[in-house]
Write a protein that holds these residues in place. Structure first.
Motif, PDB file in Angstrom:
ATOM      1  N   ARG A  53       0.726  -1.379   0.307  1.00 47.83           N
ATOM      2  CA  ARG A  53       0.143  -0.117  -0.344  1.00 47.83           C
ATOM      3  C   ARG A  53       0.814   1.088   0.073  1.00 47.83           C
ATOM      4  O   ARG A  53       0.697   2.139   0.734  1.00 47.83           O
ATOM      5  CB  ARG A  53      -1.437  -0.209   1.027  1.00 47.83           C
ATOM      6  CG  ARG A  53      -1.402  -1.546   1.005  1.00 47.83           C
ATOM      7  CD  ARG A  53      -2.599  -0.953   2.254  1.00 47.83           C
ATOM      8  NE  ARG A  53      -4.000  -0.405   2.587  1.00 47.83           N
ATOM      9  CZ  ARG A  53      -4.244   0.406   3.436  1.00 47.83           C
ATOM     10  NH1 ARG A  53      -5.024  -0.870   4.456  1.00 47.83           N
ATOM     11  NH2 ARG A  53      -5.575   1.367   3.055  1.00 47.83           N
ATOM     12  N   LYS A  55       2.603   5.054  -0.714  1.00 46.21           N
ATOM     13  CA  LYS A  55       1.451   6.599  -1.148  1.00 46.21           C
ATOM     14  C   LYS A  55       2.805   6.753  -2.469  1.00 46.21           C
ATOM     15  O   LYS A  55       2.277   7.554  -3.266  1.00 46.21           O
ATOM     16  CB  LYS A  55       1.353   7.367  -0.361  1.00 46.21           C
ATOM     17  CG  LYS A  55       0.309   6.699   0.621  1.00 46.21           C
ATOM     18  CD  LYS A  55       0.234   7.406   1.752  1.00 46.21           C
ATOM     19  CE  LYS A  55      -0.628   6.215   2.606  1.00 46.21           C
ATOM     20  NZ  LYS A  55      -1.462   7.983   3.971  1.00 46.21           N
ATOM     21  N   LYS A  56       4.108   6.222  -2.158  1.00 48.64           N
ATOM     22  CA  LYS A  56       4.995   7.042  -3.180  1.00 48.64           C
ATOM     23  C   LYS A  56       5.972   5.932  -3.809  1.00 48.64           C
ATOM     24  O   LYS A  56       6.518   5.515  -2.238  1.00 48.64           O
ATOM     25  CB  LYS A  56       5.778   8.008  -2.354  1.00 48.64           C
ATOM     26  CG  LYS A  56       6.243   9.004  -3.398  1.00 48.64           C
ATOM     27  CD  LYS A  56       6.254  10.577  -2.576  1.00 48.64           C
ATOM     28  CE  LYS A  56       7.501  11.170  -3.854  1.00 48.64           C
ATOM     29  NZ  LYS A  56       7.910  12.250  -2.705  1.00 48.64           N
ATOM     30  N   LEU A  75      -1.599   1.886  -6.722  1.00 48.18           N
ATOM     31  CA  LEU A  75      -1.867   3.560  -5.843  1.00 48.18           C
ATOM     32  C   LEU A  75      -2.987   3.935  -4.798  1.00 48.18           C
ATOM     33  O   LEU A  75      -3.985   3.160  -5.769  1.00 48.18           O
ATOM     34  CB  LEU A  75      -0.963   4.508  -6.642  1.00 48.18           C
ATOM     35  CG  LEU A  75       0.661   4.205  -7.111  1.00 48.18           C
ATOM     36  CD1 LEU A  75       1.337   5.548  -8.145  1.00 48.18           C
ATOM     37  CD2 LEU A  75       1.110   4.460  -5.368  1.00 48.18           C
ATOM     38  N   PRO A  76      -3.507   4.554  -4.311  1.00 49.72           N
ATOM     39  CA  PRO A  76      -4.210   4.689  -4.231  1.00 49.72           C
ATOM     40  C   PRO A  76      -4.607   6.155  -5.259  1.00 49.72           C
ATOM     41  O   PRO A  76      -3.542   6.422  -6.189  1.00 49.72           O
ATOM     42  CB  PRO A  76      -3.974   5.329  -2.633  1.00 49.72           C
ATOM     43  CG  PRO A  76      -2.699   5.531  -2.627  1.00 49.72           C
ATOM     44  CD  PRO A  76      -1.826   4.839  -2.885  1.00 49.72           C
ATOM     45  N   SER A  78      -4.601   9.286  -4.924  1.00 53.75           N
ATOM     46  CA  SER A  78      -3.526  10.756  -4.549  1.00 53.75           C
ATOM     47  C   SER A  78      -2.097  10.257  -5.291  1.00 53.75           C
ATOM     48  O   SER A  78      -1.165  10.642  -4.409  1.00 53.75           O
ATOM     49  CB  SER A  78      -3.914  11.092  -3.570  1.00 53.75           C
ATOM     50  OG  SER A  78      -3.514  10.689  -2.343  1.00 53.75           O
ATOM     51  N   GLY A  79      -1.492   8.862  -4.934  1.00 57.13           N
ATOM     52  CA  GLY A  79      -0.834   8.247  -5.176  1.00 57.13           C
ATOM     53  C   GLY A  79       0.671   8.769  -6.128  1.00 57.13           C
ATOM     54  O   GLY A  79      -0.239   9.726  -6.832  1.00 57.13           O
ATOM     55  N   ASN A 106      -0.614  10.211 -12.371  1.00 57.17           N
ATOM     56  CA  ASN A 106       0.095   9.942 -10.746  1.00 57.17           C
ATOM     57  C   ASN A 106       1.260   9.833 -10.960  1.00 57.17           C
ATOM     58  O   ASN A 106       2.069   9.068 -10.257  1.00 57.17           O
ATOM     59  CB  ASN A 106      -0.593   8.326 -10.832  1.00 57.17           C
ATOM     60  CG  ASN A 106      -2.085   8.572 -10.083  1.00 57.17           C
ATOM     61  OD1 ASN A 106      -2.794   7.869 -11.123  1.00 57.17           O
ATOM     62  ND2 ASN A 106      -2.782   8.894  -8.216  1.00 57.17           N
TER      63      ASN A 106
END
Length: 209
Positions: A53, A55-56, A75-76, A78-79, A106
């Motif tokens: 999981r 994010k970056k 990615l989420p 906002s990732g 993204n």
């Protein structure tokens, strides 16, 4: 079915239409299409990212963008995935793929030397995928280590290097020498847990403690 890999590919998630088209175009248009991750490794990369999981993500070595797109799937919304490719002749091919993807917002592509670009990217990473110049794996590892969050994951591709790691390398075979040095460095690094998966050309998973 002609092989175990055929059986595996028939029993895992399919790659997207974009990835399948990218794979075909790479084999028609590029000199070294076998360098891209492909269906099996692509699904593994996505699964690992899904479980971790992040994010970056940082990717060193974009090549066609196949692995980039696989990682981006996990990615989420906002990732971010920041990916670096040294070969500027690949930029048009890469951007053609990214612009067709629903994950293009993204993805941040950098063209140039990763050793110069990485220090300019602000913030920390939850996952790093190293798949670039094998002679420089140790330099990449040292450069990114302090930019990886605790419990973050570093993935290193080609760490079995077509089984060349099993013999004594030729003195001029700097890529094999580089992989051997990297594998030994990671083995000795007490800051991480590590395991090598014998898929394709070897994929090392490194967990920062």
């Amino acid at each position: 079915m002609n092989s175990l890999e055929d059986y595996i590919l028939n029993h895992i998630d399919k790659e997207s239409e974009l990835l399948a088209r990218l794979y075909r175009e790479a084999h028609v248009r590029l000199l070294n299409p076998r360098m891209l991750s492909g269906h099996l490794q692509g699904r593994i990369l996505k699964m690992l990212a899904r479980m971790c999981r992040p994010k970056k993500i940082l990717e060193i070595g974009t090549h066609t963008g196949y692995a980039t797109l696989c990682l981006a799937e996990a990615l989420p919304e906002s990732g971010e995935i920041h990916t670096i490719e040294k070969n500027d002749e690949m930029e048009d091919f890469i951007m053609q793929q990214f612009n067709q993807s629903s994950f293009k917002k993204n993805i941040y592509l950098y063209i140039g030397d990763a050793l110069e670009i990485i220090p300019q990217i602000n913030g920390m990473f939850d996952m790093v995928f190293i798949d670039a110049d094998k002679r420089l794996y140790n330099e990449y590892y040292d450069l990114i280590f302090d930019k990886v969050n605790a419990n973050g994951i570093i993935l290193a591709d080609n760490t079995l290097w077509n089984r060349k790691i099993l013999g004594k390398p030729h003195p001029n075979d700097n890529q094999t020498i580089g992989i051997l040095a990297f594998n030994e460095k990671v083995k000795q690094d007490k800051r991480v847990e590590k395991v090598i998966l014998p898929i394709r050309d070897g994929l090392t998973i490194i967990h920062r403690l």
